[in-house]
Write an enzyme that holds these catalytic residues in place. Structure first.
Site, PDB file in Angstrom:
ATOM      1  N   HIS A 135       0.782  -1.246   0.000  1.00  0.00           N
ATOM      2  CA  HIS A 135       0.000   0.000   0.000  1.00  0.00           C
ATOM      3  C   HIS A 135       0.812   1.294   0.000  1.00  0.00           C
ATOM      4  CE1 HIS A 135      -2.835  -3.044   1.354  1.00  0.00           C
ATOM      5  NE2 HIS A 135      -3.839  -2.209   1.359  1.00  0.00           N
ATOM      6  N   GLY A 186      -0.842  -2.225  -5.697  1.00  0.00           N
ATOM      7  CA  GLY A 186      -1.823  -3.305  -5.594  1.00  0.00           C
ATOM      8  C   GLY A 186      -3.189  -2.789  -5.159  1.00  0.00           C
ATOM      9  N   HIS A 187      -3.191  -1.723  -4.384  1.00  0.00           N
ATOM     10  CA  HIS A 187      -4.463  -1.122  -3.951  1.00  0.00           C
ATOM     11  C   HIS A 187      -4.596   0.235  -4.633  1.00  0.00           C
ATOM     12  CE1 HIS A 187      -7.907   0.140  -1.767  1.00  0.00           C
ATOM     13  NE2 HIS A 187      -7.772  -0.707  -0.752  1.00  0.00           N
ATOM     14  N   GLU A 317     -12.652  -9.693   0.570  1.00  0.00           N
ATOM     15  CA  GLU A 317     -13.267  -8.384   0.755  1.00  0.00           C
ATOM     16  C   GLU A 317     -13.875  -7.906  -0.561  1.00  0.00           C
ATOM     17  OE1 GLU A 317     -11.391  -6.008   4.200  1.00  0.00           O
ATOM     18  OE2 GLU A 317      -9.817  -6.205   2.704  1.00  0.00           O
ATOM     19  N   CYS A 335     -16.678   1.184   2.966  1.00  0.00           N
ATOM     20  CA  CYS A 335     -15.807   1.864   1.999  1.00  0.00           C
ATOM     21  C   CYS A 335     -16.250   1.609   0.556  1.00  0.00           C
ATOM     22  CB  CYS A 335     -14.369   1.358   2.122  1.00  0.00           C
ATOM     23  SG  CYS A 335     -13.459   2.012   3.507  1.00  0.00           S
ATOM     24  N   CYS A 401     -10.369   1.897   7.973  1.00  0.00           N
ATOM     25  CA  CYS A 401     -10.596   2.583   6.691  1.00  0.00           C
ATOM     26  C   CYS A 401     -12.009   3.140   6.571  1.00  0.00           C
ATOM     27  CB  CYS A 401     -10.304   1.640   5.528  1.00  0.00           C
ATOM     28  SG  CYS A 401     -11.162   0.055   5.613  1.00  0.00           S
TER      29      CYS A 401
END
Ligand SMILES: [Zn+2]
Length: 639
Positions: A135, A186-187, A317, A335, A401
């Site tokens: 991240h 990756g995110h 997720e 989110c 988050c």
């Protein structure tokens, strides 16, 4: 047609009771309590790069991963939410807290501009070695969004300067030039943050790097995540297992323009599509726009909960297969619904089409708002559509988050209400706002007065400084049948909508007003039979609100025992006693009786008694006594 752009949230004053209450709660309670939590769990201290670093609060998983790698993002999101709060109400204490965090970030920044407190504090020699899992750019993206918001609200650019130095370092490190790494995170997140910076500064380099990130994703052979793994761990059996052993998880399985199925981690997907839609608009890129449209259709036709929740599975997720929408185990991360709002807003500005406004509204009033408690200090990370009473709201989360995603959404909610173009204004949401906008070089005061979403009785006052001809476009929600519109008391044909918007073109004068009536009788919704979890069940909706049954309103056992007869009348009931005033739904029902059912199984069915049911808006569940809840109510064919 002219392209519409959102009216920035500081220009939109929330006057209606619904949003005013929520905004006050976020300003008074949510933003301050979130700062307290960030301090308590050590996130704020981590910015100070304590030497030696304290033991990990969240030990590494077997694959080496700890949630502490994205603590910077929580700071960025809090600064963003707190900045939006300052736009509504200046607060010296909050400003001092933001400045203190910026002090720490500025001090932590390396001489070459690099700024990631996890790596700087704990693994300084390992920067940029694991973009797939750790991240780094995601953190940079959230810090950047915080810096942009703080600058927009206060005019102070110290944090923005810090972040621009960091971005210069990133731009030098990554890219397609000689000696550069062809990586991407990756995110996804930094892409949409870069677009915000580009809109703010107009500097092409930010647009170019966002374009690079979008174009590079899933576009390489070998895959960048494999290249970096090889460099990090070498080949052979000693390599650590991937957190997720596929590229779909991070939407990097193929170039984004070729992606036609929504896959993987839901929040990552939504952030990616938001940036794709931004870029499609900015670059007039039809291929990217088409990809956004195909992905939109895929999620809407097969993968979205009736509450606009996304991602059924806790395992990844995210998304699984078509029509897999379990209720009790629904992940539907807060989110993801917040990010769906971002994406829907971008799509709306690519094409002013009410289908995007409908989903923006659905996610806002249901899947996103359900994540924040009425008291503003408790949260849902997962938003199930059925409960046996076990889940309760969290005070905090190991991965917080969602907490700041929902606070930044509410604190900036004004930006979703209306958009302007050179020749008009478009209303997307209703709920009581006032705004001064510029249309065709003319200052126009707009005031929308309503108690939406409780009522669809809406008045819009249009006051141009001098008489001027322009369009006023009103979104007529797709759930609404029989909308009525009048201008200065004269009826207008409301059936003549185009893509869900009714256009009223005239020369507007001071004192003009529009009466908009959106009837919102309660409705039953049925799921596609492919959604086997909802077979034989019915959901209740009124206007934009999805309803649920909670045990506290339906005492006598778990609410799953209640069945709603197909022919039962759904009655609207004003409840000033509940949550400072809501509209509840009532109906006659039948209830399974277990009092004489002594065995686990028997050959005669349980008795069914006549009963009543009371439904409340889904976003308000779990704010009173703990108990069972259900959105999809078992249906009885006859009363
Ligand atoms: Zn979340």
């Amino acid at each position: 047609m002219s392209r519409y752009a959102p009216v920035p949230f500081p220009q939109v004053k929330l006057e209606g009771q619904f949003w005013h209450e929520r905004l006050d709660t976020v300003l008074d309670r949510t933003v301050p309590s979130q700062h307290k939590k960030l301090a308590e769990v050590g996130i704020l201290d981590s910015l100070k790069l304590p030497n030696p670093p304290p033991p990990l609060r969240f030990p590494r998983h077997s694959n080496g991963f700890t949630v502490q790698v994205f603590w910077d993002s929580d700071v960025g999101k809090w600064i963003e939410a707190a900045s939006y709060a300052l736009a509504h109400r200046r607060d010296a204490d909050i400003e001092a807290k933001i400045e203190a965090a910026i002090d720490d970030l500025e001090k932590a920044q390396a001489p070459d501009g690099y700024l990631n407190c996890w790596y700087l504090g704990r693994e300084p020699d390992k920067r940029w070695t694991n973009l797939r899992d750790n991240h780094e750019m995601y953190n940079a993206g959230h810090l950047l969004e915080g810096a942009v918001a703080y600058f927009q609200v206060t005019g102070r650019r110290r944090f923005l300067d810090v972040m621009e130095r960091y971005l210069d370092h990133i731009y030098a490190t990554f890219g397609t030039g000689p000696g550069q790494r062809r990586g991407y995170d990756g995110h996804e997140e930094i892409e949409l943050a870069l677009m915000k910076l580009y809109y703010l500064t107009g500097e092409r380099k930010h647009l170019d790097f966002a374009t690079y990130m979008i174009n590079e994703r899933g576009n390489q052979k070998p895959h960048y995540f494999d290249i970096e793994r090889e460099q990090r761990e070498g080949g052979g059996d000693k390599r650590q297992p991937y957190v997720f052993p596929n590229y779909e998880y991070s939407q990097s399985h193929k170039p984004v323009r070729e992606q036609d199925k929504v896959v993987g981690h839901a929040v990552r997907a939504m952030y990616l599509y938001t940036a794709m839609a931004d870029l499609a608009a900015e670059l007039n890129d039809d291929g990217l726009k088409r990809a956004c449209e195909v992905l939109w259709d895929d999620v809407m036709e097969t993968k979205m909960y009736v509450t606009a929740g996304l991602g059924p599975s806790a395992h990844n997720e995210g998304f699984t297969h078509d029509f897999d929408l379990p209720n009790q185990t629904a992940y539907a991360e807060t989110c993801a619904s917040v990010a769906l709002i971002f994406w829907a807003q971008r799509m709306l500005h690519l094409d002013l089409d009410g289908k995007y406004g409908d989903i923006l509204e659905l996610a806002m009033f249901n899947g996103a708002l359900s994540g924040l408690s009425r008291d503003g200090e408790h949260y849902f990370y997962a938003n199930p559509l059925e409960s046996d009473g076990t889940p309760t709201r969290w005070e905090w989360h190991t991965c917080p988050c969602c907490t700041m995603n929902v606070s930044r959404l509410v604190a900036s909610v004004g930006q979703y209400f209306l958009s302007t173009a050179p020749d008009g204004v478009a209303f997307h949401l209703y709920g009581g706002i006032a705004s001064d906008v510029e249309i065709a070089g003319n200052r126009v005061s707009l005031r929308e007065v309503s108690t939406y979403p409780w009522s669809g009785d809406i008045a819009i006052h249009v006051d141009p400084e001098t008489p001027a001809a322009f369009d006023v476009k009103l979104r007529i929600p797709s759930w609404c049948k029989g909308a009525k519109v009048a201008v200065n008391g004269q009826a207008v044909d409301a059936s003549e909508t185009e893509n869900g918007y009714l256009t009223i073109h005239r020369t507007w004068q001071k004192g003009d007003s529009i009466a908009l009536d959106l009837p919102m009788p309660p409705e039953r919704l049925y799921a596609h039979p492919g959604v086997i979890m909802d077979a034989g069940r019915v959901a209740l909706k009124r206007g934009p609100l999805v309803y649920c049954l909670e045990e506290v309103d339906n005492p006598g056992g778990r609410v799953q025992r209640l069945k709603l007869p197909r022919s039962a009348e759904l009655r609207v009931e004003n409840r000033p006693d509940l949550f400072d005033g809501i509209v509840a739904l009532k109906a006659e029902a039948t209830a399974l009786d277990e009092s004489d059912f002594q065995q686990l199984y028997r050959t005669t069915p349980p008795r069914e008694n006549t009963s009543n049911l009371t439904a409340i808006p889904y976003f308000l569940w779990a704010n009173r006594a703990q108990g069972s809840m259900v959105v999809w109510v078992p249906e009885a064919r006859e009363c």
